[in-house]
Design a protein around this motif. Sequence first.
Motif, short mmCIF file in Angstrom:
data_model
loop_
_atom_site.label_atom_id
_atom_site.label_comp_id
_atom_site.label_asym_id
_atom_site.label_seq_id
_atom_site.Cartn_x
_atom_site.Cartn_y
_atom_site.Cartn_z
N ASN A 93 0.98 -1.00 0.10
CA ASN A 93 0.12 0.03 -0.06
C ASN A 93 0.92 1.18 -0.03
O ASN A 93 0.59 2.20 0.70
CB ASN A 93 -0.86 0.04 1.13
CG ASN A 93 -0.31 0.00 2.71
OD1 ASN A 93 0.70 -0.33 2.65
ND2 ASN A 93 -0.96 0.35 3.43
N THR A 94 1.90 1.27 -0.82
CA THR A 94 2.84 2.43 -0.60
C THR A 94 3.03 2.77 -2.27
O THR A 94 2.99 1.97 -3.40
CB THR A 94 4.34 2.41 -0.21
OG1 THR A 94 4.97 0.97 -0.61
CG2 THR A 94 4.03 2.15 1.31
N VAL A 95 3.16 4.26 -2.55
CA VAL A 95 3.65 4.58 -3.81
C VAL A 95 5.02 5.06 -3.79
O VAL A 95 5.46 5.68 -2.68
CB VAL A 95 2.55 5.92 -4.21
CG1 VAL A 95 3.05 6.47 -5.55
CG2 VAL A 95 1.08 5.58 -4.18
N VAL A 96 5.68 4.63 -4.64
CA VAL A 96 7.24 4.85 -4.58
C VAL A 96 7.58 5.70 -5.95
O VAL A 96 7.22 5.37 -7.01
CB VAL A 96 8.13 3.66 -4.53
CG1 VAL A 96 9.38 4.04 -4.63
CG2 VAL A 96 7.62 2.83 -3.47
N ALA A 137 19.85 7.89 -6.89
CA ALA A 137 18.30 8.38 -6.90
C ALA A 137 17.99 8.64 -5.30
O ALA A 137 18.55 8.02 -4.37
CB ALA A 137 17.36 7.39 -7.64
N ASP A 138 16.99 9.42 -5.34
CA ASP A 138 16.25 9.56 -3.86
C ASP A 138 14.93 8.75 -4.40
O ASP A 138 14.21 8.91 -5.33
CB ASP A 138 15.93 11.23 -3.62
CG ASP A 138 17.25 11.99 -3.54
OD1 ASP A 138 17.99 11.46 -3.22
OD2 ASP A 138 17.18 13.04 -3.70
N ILE A 139 14.01 8.24 -3.23
CA ILE A 139 13.02 7.58 -3.37
C ILE A 139 12.01 8.23 -2.15
O ILE A 139 12.61 8.37 -1.33
CB ILE A 139 13.14 5.85 -3.32
CG1 ILE A 139 13.72 5.75 -1.79
CG2 ILE A 139 13.82 5.61 -4.21
CD1 ILE A 139 13.66 4.09 -1.60
N VAL A 140 10.95 8.66 -2.63
CA VAL A 140 9.88 8.99 -1.95
C VAL A 140 8.90 7.88 -1.50
O VAL A 140 8.10 7.37 -2.82
CB VAL A 140 9.07 10.34 -2.62
CG1 VAL A 140 8.28 10.77 -1.63
CG2 VAL A 140 10.38 11.63 -2.77
N ILE A 141 8.77 7.53 -0.53
CA ILE A 141 7.77 6.36 -0.08
C ILE A 141 6.55 7.19 0.66
O ILE A 141 6.52 7.70 1.66
CB ILE A 141 8.44 5.40 0.84
CG1 ILE A 141 9.78 5.04 0.10
CG2 ILE A 141 7.43 4.31 1.20
CD1 ILE A 141 10.70 3.85 0.97
N THR A 142 5.28 6.90 -0.07
CA THR A 142 4.28 7.54 0.48
C THR A 142 3.35 6.38 0.53
O THR A 142 2.80 5.58 -0.13
CB THR A 142 3.55 8.45 -0.59
OG1 THR A 142 4.55 9.46 -1.05
CG2 THR A 142 2.25 9.15 0.07
N LYS A 143 2.83 6.25 1.99
CA LYS A 143 2.20 5.19 2.54
C LYS A 143 0.45 5.71 2.22
O LYS A 143 0.20 6.89 2.38
CB LYS A 143 2.09 4.94 3.92
CG LYS A 143 1.28 3.79 4.49
CD LYS A 143 1.40 3.41 5.94
CE LYS A 143 0.72 2.39 6.34
NZ LYS A 143 0.75 2.00 7.78
N VAL A 144 -0.21 4.71 1.43
CA VAL A 144 -1.67 5.20 0.92
C VAL A 144 -2.43 4.65 2.05
O VAL A 144 -2.44 3.42 2.41
CB VAL A 144 -1.93 4.54 -0.50
CG1 VAL A 144 -3.17 4.65 -0.64
CG2 VAL A 144 -0.93 4.83 -1.37
N VAL A 145 -3.40 5.66 2.65
CA VAL A 145 -4.23 5.52 3.57
C VAL A 145 -5.70 5.52 3.05
O VAL A 145 -6.02 6.59 2.54
CB VAL A 145 -4.02 6.29 4.84
CG1 VAL A 145 -4.96 6.10 6.07
CG2 VAL A 145 -2.69 6.05 5.23
N PHE A 146 -6.46 4.48 3.31
CA PHE A 146 -7.87 4.55 2.86
C PHE A 146 -8.76 4.65 4.00
O PHE A 146 -8.57 4.39 5.10
CB PHE A 146 -8.31 3.13 2.30
CG PHE A 146 -7.53 3.09 0.68
CD1 PHE A 146 -7.83 3.62 -0.37
CD2 PHE A 146 -6.13 2.18 0.77
CE1 PHE A 146 -7.17 3.54 -1.52
CE2 PHE A 146 -5.47 2.07 -0.43
CZ PHE A 146 -6.13 2.85 -1.54
#
Length: 146
Positions: A93-96, A137-146
């Motif tokens: 459930n993450t967007v990378v 690279a830099d990675i941005v990890i965004t946890k998706v919350v529903f």
Amino acid sequence: MASNTPNIDLYKKNPITDGDDTFNIETMLNENWDKVDTEVGDLKTSRDNLSTQMTELVKVKQNITILSTGWVDDTTTSGYWYYDISDADIYVNTVVDVNIALVDIDKVKINLISVTDSSDGYARIYAIQQPTENFTADIVITKVVF
């Protein structure tokens, strides 16, 4: 006649009808200031809690080295090479987002496609051809919350 404000119930005198009343520091100032202070304190606590939650939802990992080795040739099945970026903060459930360092952009040219898969512990990036050099690279990890 005196009234109270609708949001935090501050005490207000009406200058027309209450103009001759004796000024009472406790009810007209101190109690109001205590209410304002309580409300501001609650807002600061809410802001701090939100900041903590945001830190848990979005993580930035900087200067991740993507090796030129470790790419898997999947061109017969998918038409692409792929590379798995391992990280314990990546879940289904993450967007990378993978952001190539500007100094390394020529190393990948237009070969890098995108991150299209993330699973528990890794994100997969795709390329038309296997990169011949390591890049950062830099990675941005965004946890998706529903």
